[in-house]
Every structure is written in structure tokens, then in C-alpha cells.
Design a protein around this motif. Structure first.
Motif, PDB file in Angstrom:
ATOM      1  N   LYS A 101     -13.958 -60.001-131.356  1.00 40.50           N
ATOM      2  CA  LYS A 101     -12.951 -60.762-130.633  1.00 40.50           C
ATOM      3  C   LYS A 101     -12.688 -62.015-131.434  1.00 40.50           C
ATOM      4  N   PHE A 102     -11.468 -62.436-131.473  1.00 38.68           N
ATOM      5  CA  PHE A 102     -11.102 -63.617-132.237  1.00 38.68           C
ATOM      6  C   PHE A 102     -10.517 -64.636-131.291  1.00 38.68           C
ATOM      7  N   ASP A 103     -11.190 -65.778-131.193  1.00 41.01           N
ATOM      8  CA  ASP A 103     -10.732 -66.867-130.347  1.00 41.01           C
ATOM      9  C   ASP A 103     -10.401 -68.048-131.245  1.00 41.01           C
ATOM     10  N   VAL A 104      -9.144 -68.389-131.313  1.00 40.57           N
ATOM     11  CA  VAL A 104      -8.697 -69.476-132.176  1.00 40.57           C
ATOM     12  C   VAL A 104      -9.370 -70.794-131.801  1.00 40.57           C
ATOM     13  N   ASN A 105      -9.670 -70.977-130.527  1.00 42.03           N
ATOM     14  CA  ASN A 105     -10.227 -72.242-130.051  1.00 42.03           C
ATOM     15  C   ASN A 105     -11.749 -72.292-130.073  1.00 42.03           C
ATOM     16  N   TYR A 106     -12.418 -71.252-130.554  1.00 40.60           N
ATOM     17  CA  TYR A 106     -13.872 -71.208-130.554  1.00 40.60           C
ATOM     18  C   TYR A 106     -14.438 -72.230-131.537  1.00 40.60           C
ATOM     19  N   THR A 107     -15.418 -72.979-131.067  1.00 39.60           N
ATOM     20  CA  THR A 107     -16.177 -73.868-131.948  1.00 39.60           C
ATOM     21  C   THR A 107     -17.655 -73.629-131.657  1.00 39.60           C
TER      22      THR A 107
END
Length: 118
Positions: A101-107
Motif C-alpha cells: 500500500k502506498f500512502d503519500v502522507n506516511y511518515t
């Protein structure tokens, strides 16, 4: 060269495909077995994404000019499975779980934050 690709493809696409899946320099570029496998893996992934993660094994095997054992190996390398369709009796390439899964906002959490949650 890219003359080996189907005539119905536009020259720009032929050039891009040949550049992406061949090795060597200048006029001495060639498609190695490893590069062909890489191209087939791309075909599997794109086919799965375009067809709701379920594609006909026979069609892809015929297009790629591979035997079924080799195709099954490449399918497994892509994280998918080959299953028999009970209704038609044909093999299907199926991806049951989306592996990433790719979450642009993940940190990611810092080490200190991870320690506090334990």
C-alpha cells in the motif's frame, strides 16, 4: 531492433519498449533472456492491474511465447498465483492480496516514538 515488435504499435512505443527491455550499446542492443523475463513480469503486473487482478494464463502464455512452467515461475515471482477456473477449466493468474500500500502522507515514527509505544 524494434522492428521485431508488432507493426500495429506506434514507433514511439516500440522504441520505448526496446530501450526498456534490451541491453547493450548503440546498434548492438539485444533482448536477453533475463530482459525478456523482466518484460513478461511487467506484462503480468500491468495485466493484473487492468483486469481486476485476474487474467487468463493461456492468453498471456501465447503472447509471451513461453511454456506454461516458465510462465508459472514468473507469475510466482510477481507475487501472484496460478489457479484453475472451475467453470471453464482454464488456468487463471490471480493476485489475492495487494502486497503493498502506498500512502503519500506516511511518515515513519522516530526511534523515540517507537520506544514510547512499547
Amino acid at each position: 531492433g524494434n522492428r521485431a515488435l508488432p507493426e500495429h504499435l506506434p514507433e514511439l512505443i516500440k522504441k520505448k519498449l526496446f530501450d526498456q527491455f534490451s541491453s547493450g550499446a548503440g546498434n548492438r542492443r539485444m533482448i536477453t533472456p533475463d530482459m525478456k523475463d523482466k518484460a513478461v513480469c511487467y506484462m503480468i503486473v500491468v495485466g493484473l492491474k487492468l483486469s481486476n487482478f485476474n487474467i487468463n494464463l493461456q492468453h498471456l502464455t501465447e503472447v509471451a511465447h513461453l511454456d506454461s512452467r516458465k510462465m508459472k515461475k514468473l507469475v510466482m515471482m510477481c507475487g501472484a498465483n496460478v489457479e484453475q477456473d472451475t467453470a471453464t477449466g482454464q488456468g487463471r493468474i490471480i493476485l489475492r492480496k495487494v502486497l503493498t500500500k502506498f500512502d503519500v502522507n506516511y511518515t515513519p515514527k522516530s526511534k523515540a516514538e517507537r520506544q514510547r509505544t512499547k
